[in-house]
Design an enzyme around this catalytic site. Structure first.
Site, mmCIF file in Angstrom:
data_model
loop_
_atom_site.group_PDB
_atom_site.id
_atom_site.type_symbol
_atom_site.label_atom_id
_atom_site.label_comp_id
_atom_site.label_asym_id
_atom_site.label_seq_id
_atom_site.Cartn_x
_atom_site.Cartn_y
_atom_site.Cartn_z
ATOM 1 N N PHE A 159 -15.745 9.792 13.401
ATOM 2 C CA PHE A 159 -14.424 9.797 14.398
ATOM 3 C C PHE A 159 -13.217 10.752 13.904
ATOM 4 C CE2 PHE A 159 -13.417 6.373 10.977
ATOM 5 C CZ PHE A 159 -12.279 6.572 11.088
ATOM 6 N N LYS A 162 -23.313 15.059 19.830
ATOM 7 C CA LYS A 162 -23.135 13.698 20.493
ATOM 8 C C LYS A 162 -21.955 13.540 19.360
ATOM 9 C CE LYS A 162 -23.677 9.909 19.051
ATOM 10 N NZ LYS A 162 -21.833 8.900 19.240
ATOM 11 N N CYS A 221 -13.263 11.625 4.624
ATOM 12 C CA CYS A 221 -13.830 11.494 3.139
ATOM 13 C C CYS A 221 -13.922 12.086 2.026
ATOM 14 C CB CYS A 221 -15.662 12.083 4.259
ATOM 15 S SG CYS A 221 -15.302 13.738 4.391
ATOM 16 N N GLU A 240 -16.434 1.225 0.499
ATOM 17 C CA GLU A 240 -15.469 2.428 1.199
ATOM 18 C C GLU A 240 -14.555 1.908 1.660
ATOM 19 O OE1 GLU A 240 -17.400 5.870 3.724
ATOM 20 O OE2 GLU A 240 -15.817 6.554 2.644
HETATM 21 P P1 NAD Z 1 -19.820 5.892 11.767
HETATM 22 O O1 NAD Z 1 -22.212 6.229 10.265
HETATM 23 O O2 NAD Z 1 -19.681 5.399 11.993
HETATM 24 O O3 NAD Z 1 -20.639 7.559 12.646
HETATM 25 C C1 NAD Z 1 -20.974 7.864 12.952
HETATM 26 C C2 NAD Z 1 -21.322 8.785 14.217
HETATM 27 O O4 NAD Z 1 -22.514 7.823 14.394
HETATM 28 C C3 NAD Z 1 -20.678 8.281 14.619
HETATM 29 O O5 NAD Z 1 -21.324 9.825 15.804
HETATM 30 C C4 NAD Z 1 -21.855 7.333 15.415
HETATM 31 O O6 NAD Z 1 -22.063 7.257 16.995
HETATM 32 C C5 NAD Z 1 -22.886 6.636 15.099
HETATM 33 N N1 NAD Z 1 -23.690 5.590 15.109
HETATM 34 C C6 NAD Z 1 -22.771 4.585 14.315
HETATM 35 N N2 NAD Z 1 -23.442 3.681 14.649
HETATM 36 C C7 NAD Z 1 -24.910 4.135 14.552
HETATM 37 C C8 NAD Z 1 -26.019 2.885 14.290
HETATM 38 N N3 NAD Z 1 -26.144 1.759 14.865
HETATM 39 N N4 NAD Z 1 -27.067 4.234 14.891
HETATM 40 C C9 NAD Z 1 -27.158 5.206 14.964
HETATM 41 N N5 NAD Z 1 -25.791 6.255 15.301
HETATM 42 C C10 NAD Z 1 -24.904 5.314 14.687
HETATM 43 O O7 NAD Z 1 -19.215 6.935 11.224
HETATM 44 P P2 NAD Z 1 -17.194 6.995 10.881
HETATM 45 O O8 NAD Z 1 -17.069 5.430 11.359
HETATM 46 O O9 NAD Z 1 -17.102 7.612 12.714
HETATM 47 O O10 NAD Z 1 -16.861 8.062 10.198
HETATM 48 C C11 NAD Z 1 -16.333 6.954 8.679
HETATM 49 C C12 NAD Z 1 -17.394 7.784 7.875
HETATM 50 O O11 NAD Z 1 -17.564 9.050 7.777
HETATM 51 C C13 NAD Z 1 -16.908 7.360 6.580
HETATM 52 O O12 NAD Z 1 -17.653 6.431 5.417
HETATM 53 C C14 NAD Z 1 -16.640 8.953 5.792
HETATM 54 O O13 NAD Z 1 -17.093 8.388 4.457
HETATM 55 C C15 NAD Z 1 -17.495 9.557 7.136
HETATM 56 N N6 NAD Z 1 -17.606 11.160 6.760
HETATM 57 C C16 NAD Z 1 -18.219 11.827 5.545
HETATM 58 C C17 NAD Z 1 -18.592 13.160 5.398
HETATM 59 C C18 NAD Z 1 -18.564 14.220 4.386
HETATM 60 O O14 NAD Z 1 -18.834 15.326 4.712
HETATM 61 N N7 NAD Z 1 -19.462 13.744 4.065
HETATM 62 C C19 NAD Z 1 -16.534 13.619 6.491
HETATM 63 C C20 NAD Z 1 -16.483 12.766 7.459
HETATM 64 C C21 NAD Z 1 -16.447 11.389 7.592
#
Ligand code: NAD
Length: 500
Positions: free
Chosen positions: A154, A178, A286, A386
Site C-alpha cells: 500500500f 495485484k 520501507c 517494524e
Molecule cells: P503487506 O505484506 O501487508 O501486503 C503486501 C501485499 O501482500 C499486498 O498486495 C497484500 O494484499 C498481500 N497480502 C497481505 N497479506 C497476505 C497474505 N496473508 N497472503 C498473501 N498475500 C498477502 O504489506 P503492506 O502493509 O501493504 O506494505 C507495507 C510493508 O511493505 C512494510 O513492511 C514495508 O517495509 C514493506 N515494503 C518494502 C519495500 C522494499 O522495497 N523492501 C518497499 C515498500 C514496502
C-alpha cells in the site's frame, strides 16, 4: 459535510473493466476523513486463472513484436504518465493519505523507471564472440519469460508497481498485477495509460484482491515469475510458495533503517535529515529512518534540534497544506499507538508524544503525529519491530564501532545512512555495513532507476533486486548459442571436445 457515495472499483482485464459480479468485496478509505470512498471487487482464484490464461494468449505475439515497436509504446507511455502525474498523485493522496507533493515525488520516481525502460533495445543486447573455435561463433540472446505477476504494497501505490511493470513489459512479457487492496486506484489509472499508449489488449492486467488472488498467482504454473513487495512475513511466504511452484521470485520485505550520526557531523543538517526521513509519508516508507543511532557526546544536542523541528510539523489532510498526512487505515493507526504505549511501558523516554494531535483533517481521520523516543534499547519492541509509522527511536552508543555492530546485528538490511564529515569513516561504513542500500549524508538512499533497488537479509528473499540491469535480467531468460556454418574443412570424425 455531504457523505461520499463509494465508487465501485474493479479489475482491468486487458483494456476493459471487468463486467462480472464479485462474491467478495473490501472497503477503500480516505484516511484523512475516515470515509469509505470505494468498494473493491476481490478476485477469486477462478478469475485470476482466467486472466492469466488470457494474458498467456497474447504473450507470444507481444514477445515477437519488434523491439523498435515495443520501445515506441514505452515512449508513448512515458509521455502520458508525465502528462497525468498530478492526477495520479491526487488519486494516491485520496486513498493512501500522503501529502500531494510526496505523492507527486513517488510518481516521478516511477516515471524514471519508464524512462530507463525506453532504452530496452540497448538493454537487451546480448554478447557476441567471433571465432570461439575455428569458424565457430558464440552469442547470447535474452528472451521474455511469458506471463509474470506483480504483487504490490500500500505504501507506494504507484512507484513500487512502476519498479517492475515497465521493465517486464519492455522485455516482452505479459503482466498480471495485484495492487494493495488498501489503495488500488493508482495502478488502475496507470494501466489505462498503457492502453492509451498502444500496448496490445491483454498484455497488462490488473486483478484486485487479497490472499486468495496472491495464492492463485503463486500456484498458477503459467505465471513464470513473481515480483512481490510487502512485509517480511508475507515476503517470506510468497518466496517459499512461489519457488516451490517452480517460479522465479523476488520478494522484497520489511525494514528497520538506522541512521548513524558521528560527533563530527553537521548537527543542523543531521537533524533536518532525521526529521524528513523519519516522518515523511508518516513513516510509512520501507526506507524511512526509524532508528537514530547517536554517539553519546552529541545525542542531547541532536535530540533537542530534532524535537524543535518536530514542533513545526503540521499533521493533517494530505490534500491541504500539511507536512504529514494520516496513517493508511484505522487498524494501522491503532497498531502504531500500541507500540508507543509499549515503548513507555518498556522504559524508553517519550520526548515528543504525537498521539494527541493537533490534527488538521477530518474528525474521523486516522492520525498519529510525529513521535520521538530517547534511550531506546535493542531489547524493546519499538526497536525490534517494524512499526511503519511516524515513530523515531534514538539509541545512544559510545562509538562508531558500537553503532556499526548494532546495525549489523539487525535481521533487516534494507537501507542505512551515516552522517559525518569524515571521509575515512564514511568509506569504512560503506564497506563494513551489512545493508543493501547505503547513504552517506543522504538519509533515504533510494537508488536511481538505472541502479537496482533491494535490501539484504530479511529485507529481500530471492537473488534479484528491482529495476536497473538486475530488473532486466529478472524478466528475461538468457540463451547461449554456438553456431558454425558448415564448409568442407569441418569434415571428419572427432569424438572429443573441440580444442581450437
Ligand atoms: P503487506 O505484506 O501487508 O501486503 C503486501 C501485499 O501482500 C499486498 O498486495 C497484500 O494484499 C498481500 N497480502 C497481505 N497479506 C497476505 C497474505 N496473508 N497472503 C498473501 N498475500 C498477502 O504489506 P503492506 O502493509 O501493504 O506494505 C507495507 C510493508 O511493505 C512494510 O513492511 C514495508 O517495509 C514493506 N515494503 C518494502 C519495500 C522494499 O522495497 N523492501 C518497499 C515498500 C514496502
Amino acid at each position: 459535510m455531504t457523505p461520499v457515495t463509494p465508487n465501485r472499483i474493479t479489475h482491468l482485464i486487458g483494456h476493459a473493466p471487468w463486467e462480472g459480479t464479485a462474491e467478495r468485496t473490501s472497503e477503500v478509505f480516505n484516511p484523512a476523513t475516515g470515509e469509505v470512498t470505494g468498494v473493491l471487487d476481490l478476485a477469486s482464484k477462478e478469475l485470476v486463472d482466467e486472466v492469466v490464461a488470457r494474458a498467456a494468449g497474447v504473450a507470444k505475439a507481444w514477445a515477437d513484436t519488434p523491439l523498435s515497436r515495443r520501445s515506441q509504446v514505452l515512449f508513448a507511455f512515458r509521455q502520458l504518465l508525465d502528462a497525468n502525474k498530478q492526477r495520479i498523485a491526487d488519486i494516491i493522496t485520496a486513498e493512501h493519505g500522503k501529502v500531494t507533493s510526496d505523492a507527486l515525488g513517488e510518481v516521478t520516481r516511477g516515471l524514471e523507471v519508464a524512462e530507463f525502460a525506453c532504452g530496452i533495445p540497448h538493454l537487451l543486447k546480448g554478447g557476441f564472440s567471433e571465432n570461439v573455435s575455428t569458424k565457430v561463433d558464440a552469442y547470447s540472446i535474452m528472451q521474455p519469460l511469458g506471463v509474470v505477476g506483480v504483487i504490490s504494497p500500500f505504501n507506494f501505490p504507484a512507484m513500487v508497481p512502476m519498479w517492475f511493470v515497465p521493465i517486464a513489459v519492455a522485455c516482452g512479457n505479459a503482466v498480471v498485477i495485484k495492487p494493495s487492496e488498501k489503495d488500488p486506484s493508482a495502478v488502475i489509472a496507470i494501466a489505462e495509460l498503457w492502453r492509451e499508449a498502444g500496448l496490445p489488449d491483454g498484455v497488462m492486467n490488473v486483478v484486485n484482491g487479497d490472499k486468495e488472488a496472491v495464492d492463485a498467482l503463486l500456484d498458477n504454473p503459467t505465471v513464470k515469475a513473481i515480483s512481490f513487495v510487502g512485509s517480511t512475513p508475507i515476503a517470506r511466504y510468497v518466496y517459499e510458495r512461489g519457488v516451490a511452484a517452480g517460479k522465479r521470485v523476488q520478494a522484497l520485505g520489511g525494514a528497520k533503517n538506522h541512521m548513524l550520526v558521528l560527533p563530527d557531523a553537521d548537527l543542523e543538517l543531521a537533524a533536518d535529515a532525521a526529521v524528513n526521513a523519519g516522518f515523511g509519508s508518516a513513516g510509512e516508507r520501507c526506507m524511512a529512518i526509524s532508528v537514530l543511532v547517536a554517539v553519546d557526546t552529541i545525542a542531547d544536542a541532536l535530540i533537542a534540534k530534532i524535537a524543535e523541528r518536530m514542533a513545526t510539523i503540521k499533521t493533517g489532510d494530505g490534500s491541504t497544506a500539511c507536512d504529514m498526512g494520516p496513517i493508511v487505515t484505522a487498524q494501522s493507526r491503532d497498531r502504531i499507538v500500541g507500540y508507543v504505549e509499549a515503548g513507555v511501558t518498556e522504559g524508553a523516554e517519550l520526548v515528543v508524544d504525537g498521539r494527541g494531535g493537533p490534527f488538521h483533517g477530518g474528525e474521523n481521520g486516522f492520525f498519529v503525529g510525529p513521535t520521538l523516543f530517547d534511550k531506546v534499547t535493542p531489547q524493546m519492541s519499538i526497536y525490534t519491530d517494524e512499526i511503519f509509522g511516524p515513530v523515531l527511536s534514538v539509541v545512544r552508543v559510545h562509538s562508531y564501532d558500537e553503532g556499526l555492530a548494532l546495525i549489523n546485528s539487525s535481521p533487516y538490511g534494507n537501507g542505512t545512512a551515516i552522517f559525518t564529515n569524515d571521509g575515512g569513516a564514511a568509506r569504512r561504513f560503506q564497506h563494513e555495513v551489512e545493508v543493501g542500500m547505503v547513504g552517506i549524508n543522504v538519509p533515504i538512499p533510494v537508488p536511481v532507476a538505472y541502479y537496482s533497488f533491494g535490501g539484504w537479509k530479511h529485507s529481500l528473499f530471492g537473488d534479484s533486486h528491482a529495476h536497473g540491469v538486475e530488473g532486466v535480467h529478472f524478466f528475461t531468460r538468457t540463451k547461449a548459442v554456438t553456431q558454425r556454418w558448415l564448409d568442407p574443412s569441418h569434415g571428419g570424425l572427432n569424438l572429443g571436445f573441440p580444442q581450437n
